[in-house]
Design a protein around this motif. Structure first.
Motif, PDB file in Angstrom:
ATOM      1  N   TYR A  15     -77.918   3.707 128.847  1.00 53.10           N
ATOM      2  CA  TYR A  15     -76.897   4.705 129.201  1.00 53.10           C
ATOM      3  C   TYR A  15     -76.522   5.501 127.962  1.00 53.10           C
ATOM      4  O   TYR A  15     -76.405   4.962 126.869  1.00 53.10           O
ATOM      5  N   TRP A  16     -76.355   6.786 128.174  1.00 53.71           N
ATOM      6  CA  TRP A  16     -75.990   7.697 127.073  1.00 53.71           C
ATOM      7  C   TRP A  16     -74.698   8.442 127.410  1.00 53.71           C
ATOM      8  O   TRP A  16     -74.448   8.768 128.573  1.00 53.71           O
ATOM      9  N   PHE A  17     -73.917   8.741 126.400  1.00 52.35           N
ATOM     10  CA  PHE A  17     -72.784   9.655 126.544  1.00 52.35           C
ATOM     11  C   PHE A  17     -73.133  10.945 125.813  1.00 52.35           C
ATOM     12  O   PHE A  17     -73.853  10.930 124.819  1.00 52.35           O
ATOM     13  N   GLY A  18     -72.565  12.071 126.292  1.00 53.62           N
ATOM     14  CA  GLY A  18     -72.757  13.351 125.624  1.00 53.62           C
ATOM     15  C   GLY A  18     -74.105  13.974 125.919  1.00 53.62           C
ATOM     16  O   GLY A  18     -74.938  13.388 126.622  1.00 53.62           O
ATOM     17  N   GLU A  19     -74.272  15.171 125.362  1.00 53.01           N
ATOM     18  CA  GLU A  19     -75.508  15.911 125.577  1.00 53.01           C
ATOM     19  C   GLU A  19     -75.968  16.551 124.276  1.00 53.01           C
ATOM     20  O   GLU A  19     -75.170  16.721 123.349  1.00 53.01           O
ATOM     21  N   GLY A  20     -77.223  16.925 124.249  1.00 51.23           N
ATOM     22  CA  GLY A  20     -77.770  17.626 123.081  1.00 51.23           C
ATOM     23  C   GLY A  20     -77.668  16.785 121.817  1.00 51.23           C
ATOM     24  O   GLY A  20     -77.934  15.577 121.839  1.00 51.23           O
ATOM     25  N   ASN A  30     -80.493  -6.350 130.703  1.00 53.91           N
ATOM     26  CA  ASN A  30     -81.063  -7.098 131.831  1.00 53.91           C
ATOM     27  C   ASN A  30     -80.188  -8.325 132.067  1.00 53.91           C
ATOM     28  O   ASN A  30     -79.953  -9.100 131.132  1.00 53.91           O
ATOM     29  N   LEU A  31     -79.670  -8.469 133.305  1.00 54.33           N
ATOM     30  CA  LEU A  31     -78.911  -9.695 133.597  1.00 54.33           C
ATOM     31  C   LEU A  31     -78.702  -9.855 135.101  1.00 54.33           C
ATOM     32  O   LEU A  31     -78.771  -8.888 135.856  1.00 54.33           O
ATOM     33  N   ASP A  32     -78.481 -11.097 135.503  1.00 53.25           N
ATOM     34  CA  ASP A  32     -78.138 -11.411 136.899  1.00 53.25           C
ATOM     35  C   ASP A  32     -76.787 -12.111 136.870  1.00 53.25           C
ATOM     36  O   ASP A  32     -76.538 -12.935 135.995  1.00 53.25           O
ATOM     37  N   ILE A  33     -75.922 -11.787 137.805  1.00 52.83           N
ATOM     38  CA  ILE A  33     -74.631 -12.473 137.921  1.00 52.83           C
ATOM     39  C   ILE A  33     -74.647 -13.234 139.243  1.00 52.83           C
ATOM     40  O   ILE A  33     -74.924 -12.639 140.296  1.00 52.83           O
ATOM     41  N   HIS A  34     -74.382 -14.515 139.180  1.00 50.34           N
ATOM     42  CA  HIS A  34     -74.553 -15.346 140.375  1.00 50.34           C
ATOM     43  C   HIS A  34     -73.298 -15.435 141.236  1.00 50.34           C
ATOM     44  O   HIS A  34     -72.172 -15.311 140.741  1.00 50.34           O
ATOM     45  N   THR A  35     -73.520 -15.695 142.509  1.00 51.00           N
ATOM     46  CA  THR A  35     -72.431 -15.755 143.493  1.00 51.00           C
ATOM     47  C   THR A  35     -71.403 -16.822 143.120  1.00 51.00           C
ATOM     48  O   THR A  35     -71.758 -17.951 142.770  1.00 51.00           O
ATOM     49  N   GLY A  36     -70.112 -16.432 143.210  1.00 43.09           N
ATOM     50  CA  GLY A  36     -69.012 -17.373 143.000  1.00 43.09           C
ATOM     51  C   GLY A  36     -68.725 -17.690 141.560  1.00 43.09           C
ATOM     52  O   GLY A  36     -67.830 -18.485 141.271  1.00 43.09           O
ATOM     53  N   SER A  37     -69.466 -17.067 140.631  1.00 44.18           N
ATOM     54  CA  SER A  37     -69.260 -17.390 139.209  1.00 44.18           C
ATOM     55  C   SER A  37     -68.160 -16.531 138.594  1.00 44.18           C
ATOM     56  O   SER A  37     -67.867 -15.433 139.088  1.00 44.18           O
ATOM     57  N   LEU A  38     -67.562 -17.043 137.525  1.00 41.23           N
ATOM     58  CA  LEU A  38     -66.609 -16.263 136.733  1.00 41.23           C
ATOM     59  C   LEU A  38     -67.277 -15.992 135.388  1.00 41.23           C
ATOM     60  O   LEU A  38     -67.475 -16.902 134.583  1.00 41.23           O
ATOM     61  N   THR A  39     -67.687 -14.773 135.173  1.00 41.01           N
ATOM     62  CA  THR A  39     -68.412 -14.407 133.955  1.00 41.01           C
ATOM     63  C   THR A  39     -67.511 -13.597 133.038  1.00 41.01           C
ATOM     64  O   THR A  39     -66.894 -12.624 133.486  1.00 41.01           O
ATOM     65  N   ALA A  40     -67.438 -13.999 131.794  1.00 36.74           N
ATOM     66  CA  ALA A  40     -66.655 -13.254 130.809  1.00 36.74           C
ATOM     67  C   ALA A  40     -67.599 -12.392 129.995  1.00 36.74           C
ATOM     68  O   ALA A  40     -68.636 -12.856 129.530  1.00 36.74           O
ATOM     69  N   LEU A  41     -67.236 -11.153 129.863  1.00 35.85           N
ATOM     70  CA  LEU A  41     -68.041 -10.205 129.087  1.00 35.85           C
ATOM     71  C   LEU A  41     -67.248  -9.899 127.824  1.00 35.85           C
ATOM     72  O   LEU A  41     -66.154  -9.344 127.889  1.00 35.85           O
ATOM     73  N   MET A  42     -67.816 -10.308 126.679  1.00 38.36           N
ATOM     74  CA  MET A  42     -67.067 -10.181 125.428  1.00 38.36           C
ATOM     75  C   MET A  42     -67.790  -9.285 124.439  1.00 38.36           C
ATOM     76  O   MET A  42     -68.933  -8.897 124.653  1.00 38.36           O
ATOM     77  N   GLY A  43     -67.095  -8.972 123.376  1.00 36.41           N
ATOM     78  CA  GLY A  43     -67.710  -8.156 122.336  1.00 36.41           C
ATOM     79  C   GLY A  43     -66.673  -7.259 121.710  1.00 36.41           C
ATOM     80  O   GLY A  43     -65.602  -7.029 122.294  1.00 36.41           O
ATOM     81  N   PRO A  44     -66.979  -6.750 120.514  1.00 34.52           N
ATOM     82  CA  PRO A  44     -66.019  -5.869 119.846  1.00 34.52           C
ATOM     83  C   PRO A  44     -65.863  -4.538 120.580  1.00 34.52           C
ATOM     84  O   PRO A  44     -66.697  -4.195 121.425  1.00 34.52           O
ATOM     85  N   SER A  45     -64.828  -3.820 120.226  1.00 37.02           N
ATOM     86  CA  SER A  45     -64.614  -2.500 120.826  1.00 37.02           C
ATOM     87  C   SER A  45     -65.815  -1.615 120.530  1.00 37.02           C
ATOM     88  O   SER A  45     -66.332  -1.619 119.417  1.00 37.02           O
ATOM     89  N   GLY A  46     -66.236  -0.851 121.530  1.00 40.95           N
ATOM     90  CA  GLY A  46     -67.374   0.054 121.350  1.00 40.95           C
ATOM     91  C   GLY A  46     -68.707  -0.632 121.514  1.00 40.95           C
ATOM     92  O   GLY A  46     -69.757  -0.023 121.293  1.00 40.95           O
ATOM     93  N   SER A  47     -68.704  -1.899 121.929  1.00 41.74           N
ATOM     94  CA  SER A  47     -69.978  -2.615 122.076  1.00 41.74           C
ATOM     95  C   SER A  47     -70.675  -2.272 123.392  1.00 41.74           C
ATOM     96  O   SER A  47     -71.832  -2.631 123.592  1.00 41.74           O
ATOM     97  N   GLY A  48     -69.968  -1.617 124.296  1.00 46.34           N
ATOM     98  CA  GLY A  48     -70.595  -1.168 125.548  1.00 46.34           C
ATOM     99  C   GLY A  48     -70.242  -2.001 126.761  1.00 46.34           C
ATOM    100  O   GLY A  48     -70.744  -1.747 127.859  1.00 46.34           O
TER     101      GLY A  48
END
Lengths: 231, 394
Positions: A15-20, A31-49
């Motif tokens: 994914y890209w932001f902006g143009e030119g 690439n990832l799969d999230i399974h049914t009924g799971s609680l997944t935490a997505l972590m990382g510093p600010s600006g990590s996407g």
């Protein structure tokens, strides 16, 4: 579990932001799969996407490259109308509660049901009251948001997200505005309801105090997944 | 209110809840709609009074057909016409009676020191059948030369002055002629004149020495009583046009003439155009005020709307919320607007003597127009919804 049946399947997502010349890549080959009924935490510093990834998986942004299958539907090249239909199967919890200031707690929760159209208003009210009572707000159903505490507002927002039995919940820093105890309580409620109803939850968080409640922790840096751990 | 709206809309009445939550903004919006309503009502009231005053000039007369000069756009203007057309018309087997009417305008310095512009009608005493029945009895008093009837509603003519004039039997001087007041009639002042005077044709000719007896302002005709259907009347008018055959005159049924007069004065004269433009400005002010209120409201609730979008609400839901607000503002603002307008009408009538009055049809039209204008404002305000991007909430 067969990954083909996972409610969220992400493949080769960029994914890209902006143009030119100002164009900047925010996500690299996710690439990832999230399974049914799971609680997944997505972590990382600010600006990590992580938030960008969340909004792409939640059908709130248009895909540019790669594939996201959400509840069996390919989001790439999906029309606006199709996006609206699929969003009704999801629940959203935002960092700011985003409750409608002029609606009572009950009316805010009812909005989560009325989006589906039709339905018996009395049954809808009963369901909304039930969810609010599970979240410990049965005494506050007629209160306007301005008369609720931060934790209570967030619980109303959770009730709004859960009332229609969503198949997937996307939560963005749901504990950011809460103290330690309230934050933990909120995530425990999400996890408990998820377990009871087989609801899949994907939660962006910086809060290390609630990580023990997550089934899986995905960490991102510079637009890429750097670790993916099951707890 | 809440239950009624919930039942009507089949959903939580968010528009109303949003409006009533911010009372200051709602009051400002209601005041704005009411203000626009007052503007429109005042303009329409003046237009209505203008219309009424045009029709009022014809009201004292009973006739089926009117012959006027071809350059007469109203009852008060145009050249004089030859009286021979009256005799020619009488030779038509469908015409029962004819009367010559003289119309003039003079200035009268009232005993109370005020000046009034008076519309003067000169009628031959033998033509009383052409006078509206309620005025006929009074008209009988002007058969004597140099007597007159005065409109008791003449602008600037107070009751005391009028009763002094009636009781003292003093003569009134107009155009250097001493006249005796024989009684009063009730007509009302209009835009063209402050009041009306009725005199006999002979007195008229003394008051207006340049006017010749053989050239009245209009000729009124009555058809035979069995010829009063619209089709028959139209056929008689056409026959007269052919038989009189002169480009210097125009022949119309009286209703047709009144309609032409109203249309001319409303569309060709500056006063009609100006008031019509005033209505447009009133509507524009209303649209702008309601747009401003609604678009600010949308801007203030963008996060909530974006949240609803993320939940799967479609654009038509947001349009319905904004329309709900617009219609409610229109309806609520209309109530103080129309009440205030009625008060202004009463004050205007008192101050000017013009027949400014509220009509049910006008109220309905303004209410309908207000709702439409508010909906247009709401529709324009929905453009701001494009800024409500749910992805920006994260």
């Amino acid at each position: 579990m067969n990954s083909e049946n996972a409610p969220i399947i992400v493949k080769n997502l960029d994914y890209w932001f902006g143009e030119g010349e100002a164009k900047k890549q925010a996500l690299f080959d996710i690439n990832l799969d999230i399974h049914t009924g799971s609680l997944t935490a997505l972590m990382g510093p600010s600006g990590s996407g992580k938030t960008t990834l969340l909004t792409l998986m939640a059908c709130l942004r248009t895909l540019q490259c790669g594939s996201v299958r959400l509840l069996g539907n390919e989001l790439f090249a999906m029309t606006e109308q199709q996006q609206v239909i699929i969003r009704r199967k999801l629940g959203f919890i935002f960092q700011a509660h985003n409750l409608h200031e002029s609606l009572s707690a009950l009316e805010n929760v009812l909005m989560g049901l009325q989006v589906h159209g039709g339905g018996d208003p009395q049954k809808q009210k009963k369901a909304a009251r039930h969810v609010l009572s599970i979240l410990g707000l049965s005494e506050r159903i007629d209160y306007l948001p301005m008369n609720l505490s931060g934790g209570q507002k967030q619980r109303v927002a959770i009730a709004r997200a859960l009332v229609a039995n969503p198949q997937v919940i996307f939560a963005d820093e749901p504990t950011a505005a809460l103290d330690k105890d309230s934050g933990r309580q909120v995530v425990e409620i999400i996890k408990k309801l998820g377990t009871q109803r087989r609801t899949t939850t994907l939660m962006v968080t910086h809060d290390n105090r609630i990580l023990d409640l997550a089934d899986r922790i995905i960490t991102m840096e510079d637009g890429a997944i750097v670790s993916d751990e099951k707890t | 209110m809440l239950k009624l709206l919930s039942n009507l809309l089949g959903r939580t009445p968010i528009g109303w809840l949003q409006l009533s939550h911010n009372r200051t903004r709602m009051l400002a919006a209601i005041f704005g709609v009411a203000f626009a309503n007052v503007l429109v009502f005042v303009q329409l009231g003046i237009i209505g009074a203008f219309n009424t005053s045009i029709k009022m000039t014809y009201k004292p007369f009973i006739a089926d057909i009117i012959i006027s000069s071809s350059n007469a756009n109203t009852f008060s203007d145009g050249s004089s016409i030859s009286r021979r057309y009256m005799y020619q018309s009488l030779s038509n087997p469908d015409i029962e009676a004819a009367a010559a009417v003289y119309v003039g305008l003079l200035s009268w310095n009232m005993p109370n020191g005020k000046a009034a512009s008076m519309q003067v009608y000169g009628i031959p005493p033998e033509s009383m059948a052409f006078i509206e029945s309620s005025l006929r009895e009074s008209m009988a008093r002007i058969t004597l030369q140099n007597t007159l009837l005065i409109d008791s509603k003449t602008r600037g003519l107070d009751k005391q002055t009028l009763s002094t004039l009636l009781d003292s039997n003093k003569s009134i001087e107009m155009n250097n002629i001493a006249l005796t007041l024989a009684g009063t009639v009730v007509i009302g002042s209009g835009f063209g004149a402050d009041g009306t005077l009725f005199v006999s044709d002979q007195t008229f000719l003394r008051l207006f020495p340049k006017q010749e007896g053989g050239t009245p302002s209009h000729i009124l005709l009555k058809t035979k009583s069995n010829n009063n259907s619209a089709d028959m009347l139209s056929s008689i008018v056409n026959n007269l046009r052919v038989s009189l055959g002169n480009d210097d005159i125009q022949v119309h049924s009286i209703d047709e003439r009144i309609n032409d007069d109203v249309t001319y004065q409303m569309t060709k004269r500056p006063v009609g155009v100006i008031f019509g433009f005033g209505v447009f400005i009133g509507v524009l002010v209303g649209v702008v005020i309601v747009y401003q209120v609604l678009s600010t409201d949308v801007a203030d609730h963008l996060k909530e709307y974006a949240t609803f979008k993320s939940m799967g609400y479609e654009n038509r839901f947001f349009y319905s919320v904004i329309t709900e607000q617009a219609v409610l503002l229109g309806c609520i603002g209309f109530i103080p607007g129309s009440l205030l307008a009625m008060l202004i009408y009463a004050l205007m009538t008192m101050a000017t003597g013009l027949p400014v009055s509220m009509e049910w049809s006008r109220m309905f039209i303004v209410l309908f127009g207000t709702i439409i204008a508010c909906m247009i404002s709401g529709f324009i305000a929905t453009r701001r919804l494009k800024s409500a991007d749910p992805a920006e909430l994260f």
